[in-house]
Design a protein around this motif. Structure first.
Motif, PDB file in Angstrom:
ATOM      1  N   GLY A  86       1.998  44.430 -64.906  1.00 14.16           N
ATOM      2  CA  GLY A  86       3.155  43.880 -64.226  1.00 14.16           C
ATOM      3  C   GLY A  86       3.499  42.505 -64.782  1.00 14.16           C
ATOM      4  O   GLY A  86       2.704  41.901 -65.513  1.00 14.16           O
ATOM      5  N   LYS A  87       4.651  41.997 -64.459  1.00 20.05           N
ATOM      6  CA  LYS A  87       5.097  40.706 -65.002  1.00 20.05           C
ATOM      7  C   LYS A  87       4.554  39.514 -64.217  1.00 20.05           C
ATOM      8  O   LYS A  87       4.392  38.435 -64.757  1.00 20.05           O
ATOM      9  N   ALA A  88       4.281  39.675 -62.952  1.00 17.95           N
ATOM     10  CA  ALA A  88       3.790  38.564 -62.133  1.00 17.95           C
ATOM     11  C   ALA A  88       2.280  38.401 -62.299  1.00 17.95           C
ATOM     12  O   ALA A  88       1.564  39.362 -62.592  1.00 17.95           O
ATOM     13  N   LEU A  89       1.813  37.181 -62.118  1.00 20.86           N
ATOM     14  CA  LEU A  89       0.374  36.923 -62.159  1.00 20.86           C
ATOM     15  C   LEU A  89      -0.266  37.372 -60.850  1.00 20.86           C
ATOM     16  O   LEU A  89       0.411  37.556 -59.839  1.00 20.86           O
ATOM     17  N   GLY A  90      -1.578  37.523 -60.857  1.00 25.77           N
ATOM     18  CA  GLY A  90      -2.298  38.026 -59.688  1.00 25.77           C
ATOM     19  C   GLY A  90      -2.154  37.164 -58.454  1.00 25.77           C
ATOM     20  O   GLY A  90      -2.173  37.654 -57.334  1.00 25.77           O
ATOM     21  N   ASN A  91      -1.995  35.839 -58.640  1.00 26.34           N
ATOM     22  CA  ASN A  91      -1.879  34.948 -57.485  1.00 26.34           C
ATOM     23  C   ASN A  91      -0.424  34.672 -57.120  1.00 26.34           C
ATOM     24  O   ASN A  91      -0.126  33.705 -56.430  1.00 26.34           O
ATOM     25  N   SER A  92       0.468  35.540 -57.523  1.00 27.73           N
ATOM     26  CA  SER A  92       1.882  35.405 -57.182  1.00 27.73           C
ATOM     27  C   SER A  92       2.156  36.096 -55.852  1.00 27.73           C
ATOM     28  O   SER A  92       1.664  37.193 -55.590  1.00 27.73           O
ATOM     29  N   PRO A 132      -1.510  43.184 -62.136  1.00 28.06           N
ATOM     30  CA  PRO A 132      -0.774  42.042 -62.670  1.00 28.06           C
ATOM     31  C   PRO A 132      -1.287  41.714 -64.074  1.00 28.06           C
ATOM     32  O   PRO A 132      -2.433  42.017 -64.418  1.00 28.06           O
ATOM     33  N   GLN A 133      -0.447  41.067 -64.882  1.00 27.10           N
ATOM     34  CA  GLN A 133      -0.767  40.898 -66.298  1.00 27.10           C
ATOM     35  C   GLN A 133      -2.065  40.152 -66.556  1.00 27.10           C
ATOM     36  O   GLN A 133      -2.783  40.476 -67.508  1.00 27.10           O
ATOM     37  N   ASP A 134      -2.437  39.180 -65.717  1.00 26.00           N
ATOM     38  CA  ASP A 134      -3.655  38.436 -65.987  1.00 26.00           C
ATOM     39  C   ASP A 134      -4.931  39.232 -65.694  1.00 26.00           C
ATOM     40  O   ASP A 134      -6.019  38.806 -66.082  1.00 26.00           O
TER      41      ASP A 134
END
Length: 138
Positions: A86-92, A132-134
């Protein structure tokens, strides 16, 4: 899980046959005993009537950002449940599962009614599988 019975007893083998208001369940028993039942997440367990009898407060924060299929049509794996990052980071807070955790922490830090139960039925562990991407390439 929620009724204490094997899931096939009353036909609860699909998400279209939900726990009904005439069936006992753990959350309803706790609510009737004075517990505040807080639910942040999806509901694929209770019918509307059973939900109202079993839950004190509900918000729908679900999921995590996931991309599309990493395979092109016709490629082996196209029909798998795998998604790209996904484009958002995990802590988004765009990730509903993470938002639900933050809301639950906020609830506990602000003098919650006692006793209470917090139920966080996350979507991130269900298909389609992605992250998420990270976290995707860990």
């Amino acid at each position: 899980m929620v009724t204490g019975r094997y899931m096939h007893i009353l036909g609860h083998r699909t998400q279209t046959h939900l726990v009904q208001d005439y069936e006992p369940n753990y959350l309803r028993s706790l609510k009737e005993a004075g517990y505040y039942i807080l639910w942040y997440g999806k509901n694929d367990m209770f019918s509307q009537d059973a939900f109202n009898l079993s839950v004190s407060y509900w918000e729908s924060h679900i999921g995590c950002t996931k991309g599309g299929s990493p395979y092109n049509f016709g490629e082996k794996g196209y029909y798998s449940f795998l998604s790209s990052a996904g484009k958002a980071l995990g802590n988004s807070t765009k990730n509903g599962d993470y938002m639900a955790v933050l809301k639950a922490v906020d609830f506990m830090q602000n003098k919650p009614p006692e006793p209470f139960v917090i139920f966080l039925p996350g979507m991130g562990s269900h298909p389609p599988y992605g992250a998420p991407q990270d976290y995707f390439n860990m």
